[in-house]
Design an enzyme around this catalytic site. Structure first.
Site: not given
Ligand code: GLA
Length: 715
Positions: A456-457, A459, A526
């Site tokens: 579940w992201d 961003n 990341d």
């Molecule tokens: C974020 C997450 C990554 C990946 C990207 C995908 O940056 O931290 O691990 O899932 O999104 O867009």
């Protein structure tokens, strides 16, 4: 008298669920106590926080436990309320308190009321006896005619009287999370906070150590470790007054967030979780880990899945055939689950990069003509589970969702849209949006019940934030957004109580115990370069147990061997995000064995007690170990971080073992065709020897960025 016995006696005076008239209120764990008293003026004061003593030894008197604003208090208040008549004062007088016990948890609730206005505040304290953790929060209720405005509403206020105060904070940014800074507090106010709205830990992890009188070390010193269980804007203030008294206030950040509390509806703050110890930071971490595994994290004391993620191998460029090949690679590696990352959805606006598609959670028919069901089935045929990436709180302007529901998005009606990663945040305050987000998960799971994992992201953070749903009540946005997220998670967890879900926010933007009660693990960064990860995982280890810290072997960090990167991932919740088919035969063999080894040792890594022995912040190496609860097993990790020959390393004294036990010391996870170089390898040594004489973990010429994993097993 043994401590445990004393505890039982004390409780029996309160006889579960009865109101007591005692003027001293003692909140105890196995080693610590927080003592409150009711003063002559009926105000509740904090008299003591520290080592557990006999009840008669606790002092009385002290500073007000939940400072109000508008009367005699001139310091940062815990609460400030403006009444219906515009009067901004509040006085809270003791009414009653109640203590309830279940297993090793003791709940204390203290009710206070204002003598003039119909306002009451209940202070709640949950003491987790065995883990030495206390959770504290407040409930604010009024019965005025119209909503009353709250401009401060702390979860907790703690008082200290020390010679000096040393604050350790953890700041960062994308791909460089949790950097440790320790500094002495001086007179005035130091604030640690977030105003980001979502992924609120992006610049500052919401946890701290406060050492009392002098700096603490891993093994010595008096301190508290604290963290707020809230997935939104938070704030800690540390106020040192003119007499060197310290007030630590923790709670939701009140920035731009005056809250109009409705009559008769309690405003419940999130909980502040803290532990006190006089045994240094290592013990504080072990207390929090113990609490987290048992109470703080979803299925915290259960096993985790090893996985292969495709993000670094493919980004958004893949098709069914490529994914099925990757299942084969995962199978070859021996992992439990394949995790399909970003890029699998969107048709009118296909998700081929981060510019389009967010919000349209249907399979991309070009990339995946046979749908997710086919992938789940194919994975099962190959003998692995299938998991999937979602970013449900967000929308790209290039999406069907944006066109269909422009009123579901946080944005100012009369200004240009402001993007982060080409996306906007959905208005999770709106129940229709909550329903939409719940259904993203529910529809997918109903159609494909075989899905066994979700990442579940989240961003982006909030900018130009305005909720169309809240209309003129915009100051509720930050708080109601987080509550909206929790409502969605409650629904998901009611229907899918044990589905593993990883919390991710562009790296470590969300790492808090408010969220972790719904999530099984989090994505710390990341940045998966092995050297960087030693520091990042070290930082998170202060507050989170290792089975929550996802650590993937990737191809980032070209200077380091695959062995080094694997050893680093093994100290956390190991996974892979790498092109397995690019491995040399030896690398493949090594990795297959590493997965098997990890499965064998993970019980100790996940559920053992962590001892951080040598910090990478202090030497150009890092050494840590996990010791099984019964002390019959331990896993020792040794990372040499120096790139030059100049350092001379002393012997390493282990910790946490049983001095009486004999342990076989053996290097594991060796790369094919290499031999253990440690002179003590395969020897049987006593716990006493290992903890007092120690081991030479840097024998001979040490290769830069090399590492070892050792297993200690009772003979
Ligand atoms: C974020 C997450 C990554 C990946 C990207 C995908 O940056 O931290 O691990 O899932 O999104 O867009």
């Amino acid at each position: 008298m043994p401590t445990r016995f004393a505890f039982v006696i004390l409780l029996s005076c309160f006889a579960g669920n009865t109101f007591a008239q005692s003027k001293q209120i003692v909140i105890e764990t196995s080693h610590s106590a927080l003592v409150l008293n009711v003063g002559g003026n009926q105000r509740v004061v904090q008299s003591y926080l520290g080592k557990k003593l006999a009840p008669a030894a606790y002092p009385s008197g002290g500073r007000e436990a939940y400072l109000t604003a508008g009367m005699d208090n001139q310091f940062e208040p815990a609460i400030r309320m403006v009444h219906n008549d515009g009067n901004p004062s509040l006085e809270l007088k003791y009414v009653s308190h109640k203590t309830t016990r279940t297993d090793d948890v003791v709940q204390t609730d203290i009710l206070m009321k204002d003598p003039v206005y119909p306002v009451e505040v209940t202070l709640h304290y949950t003491a987790y006896y065995n883990s030495d953790v206390i959770k504290s929060w407040a409930e604010i209720l009024h019965r005025e005619k119209k909503p009353a405005m709250l401009t401060e509403y702390a979860s907790s206020l703690l008082h200290f009287n020390g010679d000096e105060y040393w604050l350790t904070q953890f700041h960062g940014d994308w791909a460089r999370e949790v950097n440790i800074i320790e500094e002495k507090l001086t007179n005035g106010i130091k604030t640690l906070e977030s105003k980001l709205g979502t992924r609120t830990n992006f610049y500052q992890t919401q946890a701290f150590f406060l050492s009392l009188n002098e700096k603490s070390t891993e093994t010595t010193g008096e301190l508290i470790a604290g963290t707020l269980a809230w997935t939104g804007n938070y704030r800690y203030t540390f106020e040192v007054d003119q007499r060197n008294g310290l007030r630590v206030r923790a709670g939701i950040n009140s920035f731009a967030s005056e809250y109009y509390a409705e009559p008769g509806q309690p405003f419940v703050t999130p909980a502040f979780i803290f532990t006190w110890t006089d045994q240094g930071k290592g013990q504080a971490s072990r207390n929090l880990h113990n609490w987290a595994r048992n109470y703080g994290v979803l299925d915290g004391n259960k096993e985790r899945l090893t996985l292969l993620n495709n993000w670094e191998a493919t980004h958004t460029t893949f098709d069914e055939k490529r994914l099925v090949e990757l299942f084969d690679e995962g199978k070859k590696l021996g992992i439990d689950l394949f995790l399909l990352d970003d890029g699998w959805f969107g048709n009118n606006f296909p998700r081929n990069d981060d510019k389009a598609g967010l919000g349209d959670w249907q399979e991309d028919k070009k990339k995946l003509p046979s749908g997710l069901g086919y992938l789940v089935k194919e994975a099962a045929n190959k003998g692995i589970k299938f998991g999937i990436w979602l970013e449900p709180e967000m929308v790209n302007p290039k999406s069907d969702l944006y066109q269909q529901h422009p009123d579901w998005i946080l944005k100012l009606p009369n200004r240009e849209e402001n993007y982060g990663r080409n996306q906007l945040v959905l208005d999770l305050v709106n129940p229709q949006v909550q329903d939409f987000v719940f259904r993203i998960v529910d529809d997918m799971m109903t159609k494909n019940p075989g899905i066994a994992f979700i990442k579940w992201d989240c961003n982006r953070s909030m900018t130009n934030a305005y909720s169309p749903y809240l209309k003129e009540k915009q100051s509720h946005l930050y708080i109601e957004y987080t509550k909206g997220l929790y409502k969605v998670m409650e629904r998901i967890r009611t229907k899918y109580p044990h589905l593993p879900i990883m919390l991710c926010a562009g790296g470590g933007g969300r790492t808090d115990y408010g969220a972790l009660k719904y999530f099984t693990e989090f994505w710390p960064s990341d940045n998966t370069d092995g050297l960087e990860r030693v520091y990042i995982q070290w930082g998170y280890s202060y507050f989170f147990p290792s089975n929550t810290i996802s650590a993937h072997v990737t191809s980032m960090g070209k200077l380091q061997s695959l062995k080094f990167r694997t050893d680093v991932a093994m100290m956390g919740k190991m996974g892979y995000d790498i092109r397995v088919n690019n491995f040399t035969p030896q690398e493949l063999l090594f990795s297959q064995e590493a997965v098997k080894t990890y499965k064998r040792i993970s019980e100790t890594v996940w559920f053992g007690n962590l001892y951080r022995i040598i910090s990478p912040y202090e030497e150009s190496r890092a050494v840590l170990m996990y010791v099984a609860e019964d002390k019959r097993k331990a896993i020792l990790f040794n990372y040499q971080l120096q790139t030059r020959r100049k350092d001379i390393f002393s012997r390493v004294k282990l910790q946490g073992l049983d001095p009486q036990k004999k342990y076989r010391f053996r290097e594991i996870n060796l790369f094919p065709d290499t031999k253990a170089a440690n002179p003590d390898n395969d020897k049987v040594l006593t716990g006493e020897y290992l903890m007092n004489i120690g081991l030479n973990l840097a024998p001979g010429r040490i290769a830069p960025l090399s590492s070892n994993v050792f297993e200690l097993t009772e003979e």
